[in-house]
Design an enzyme around this catalytic site. Structure first.
Site, PDB file in Angstrom:
ATOM      1  N   LYS A   2       0.730  -1.119  -0.034  1.00  8.67           N
ATOM      2  CA  LYS A   2       0.029   0.137   0.057  1.00  8.67           C
ATOM      3  C   LYS A   2       1.048   1.319  -0.077  1.00  8.67           C
ATOM      4  O   LYS A   2       0.505   2.294  -0.919  1.00  8.67           O
ATOM      5  CB  LYS A   2      -0.970   0.079   1.276  1.00  8.67           C
ATOM      6  N   ASP A  53     -11.378   2.586   3.482  1.00  8.64           N
ATOM      7  CA  ASP A  53     -11.342   1.092   3.289  1.00  8.64           C
ATOM      8  C   ASP A  53     -13.006   0.711   3.165  1.00  8.64           C
ATOM      9  O   ASP A  53     -13.156  -0.367   2.846  1.00  8.64           O
ATOM     10  CB  ASP A  53     -10.859   0.312   4.533  1.00  8.64           C
ATOM     11  N   GLN A 106      -4.627  -1.401   9.231  1.00  5.13           N
ATOM     12  CA  GLN A 106      -4.340  -2.806   8.670  1.00  5.13           C
ATOM     13  C   GLN A 106      -5.048  -3.859   9.665  1.00  5.13           C
ATOM     14  O   GLN A 106      -4.620  -4.123  10.771  1.00  5.13           O
ATOM     15  CB  GLN A 106      -3.074  -3.064   8.555  1.00  5.13           C
TER      16      GLN A 106
END
Ligand code: NDP
Length: 280
Positions: free
Chosen positions: A52, A119, A96
């Site tokens: 990422k 997200d 994460q």
């Protein structure tokens, strides 16, 4: 032999488009920053986080890296999220997953401002998708729609079957296909006659987490097959939830693993970061 839907090429195209838009924003004096928070040292998470950050560097988005020790408490993590919610120069917040067992991931997801929820996991984002309002869409399902559209595969009026109903893949994928005017069926572990239902699909999306579960017996001739699963086999190679060799002999188009849905997830994360600028 089926057409291969090339997620590597399509994701590269999307990343390049984002890069151009980021560069245009920079010329207007606007910089984009994504906070990437990792708690602990899970090696798989480390790989995802690094990928990422690399994608951010490529498109010109600044990544603000927070690598926190395993023993970080839920309160400490919530305090960091709160701080970043209030930081105007930070446009997106990514925590994460999975988090260590002593931290309740739902509490953390809910603490992220819906305006920075790149997200797309916050209940506000999920709700917005459900009622057709603007909001962040979770990256993997958003990537599936792009794979279809950019491969010239129409969704409107098509019979779509999504196998899997998780909050991060199955459900949002079904809602997005519905938004695109597909006629959508969602199947899961309690579905009766799964094979028959899958055989009705013009577009079959599989996200069940079972290696090579779907074989040609589940496929209508000429169908489009999107395989979300990722598994490391004993021989070290990756495979999906679909038996690629078998299914590709009967379907019309299929995503490979690797190189199908996987690369799209990070590309769509970059798109979401770009979108975040208009929310902050
Ligand atoms: P979950 O385990 O959260 O959900 C799996 C879903 O599949 C559940 O809804 C379950 O049904 C259903 N299911 C399980 N077994 C069967 C079965 N035998 N028949 C029908 N349905 C079944 O998984 P995720 O959605 O998080 O992930 C699915 C796969 O996608 C995994 O392999 C994961 O690694 C991969 N993945 C890939 C990503 C990428 O970037 N390419 C991103 C995210 C995930 P029920 O609800 O009834 O239990």
């Amino acid at each position: 032999m089926a057409k291969i839907i090339d997620g590597k090429a399509i994701s590269a195209q999307i990343r390049d488009e984002v890069k151009q838009k980021v560069s245009a924003l920079r010329q207007e004096g606007k910089e984009i920053a994504l906070a990437v928070i990792q708690v602990g040292t899970d090696p798989a998470s480390g790989v995802y986080v690094n990928n990422k950050k690399k994608a951010c560097a490529y498109v010109g988005i600044q990544s603000l890296s927070y690598e926190l020790p395993e023993e970080t408490t839920e309160d400490e993590l919530l305090a960091l999220v709160e701080k970043l919610n209030g930081t105007d120069s930070c446009h997106g917040i990514l925590v994460q997953l999975p988090l260590p067992a002593h931290i309740n991931a739902d509490n953390i997801i809910r603490a992220i401002s819906p305006k920075k929820d790149v997200d797309g996991f916050h209940p506000m984002s999920a709700g917005a998708l459900c009622i057709g309002e603007p909001g962040f869409v979770s990256c993997t399902p958003a990537g599936i729609i792009q794979l279809l559209k950019r491969s010239g595969i129409g969704i409107a009026g098509k019979r779509c079957v999504v196998v899997g109903r998780s909050n991060i893949v199955g459900k949002p994928a079904a809602l997005l296909l519905l938004r695109e005017n597909g006629t959508v069926t969602v199947a899961h572990s309690r579905t009766a006659d799964l094979r028959e239902i899958c055989r009705q699909a013009d577009i079959l999306v599989v996200a069940i987490g079972k290696p090579k579960f779907i074989n040609r017996e589940y496929i209508k001739e000429g169908a489009v097959v999107i395989d979300v699963g990722i598994h490391r086999q004993e021989n070290g190679k990756l495979c999906g939830d679909v038996d690629f060799e078998d299914v590709s002999e009967v379907c019309g188009a299929i995503t490979p693993v690797p190189g199908g849905v996987g690369p799209m997830t990070i590309a769509m994360l970059m798109e979401n970061c770009l979108q975040a600028v208009s929310f902050t």
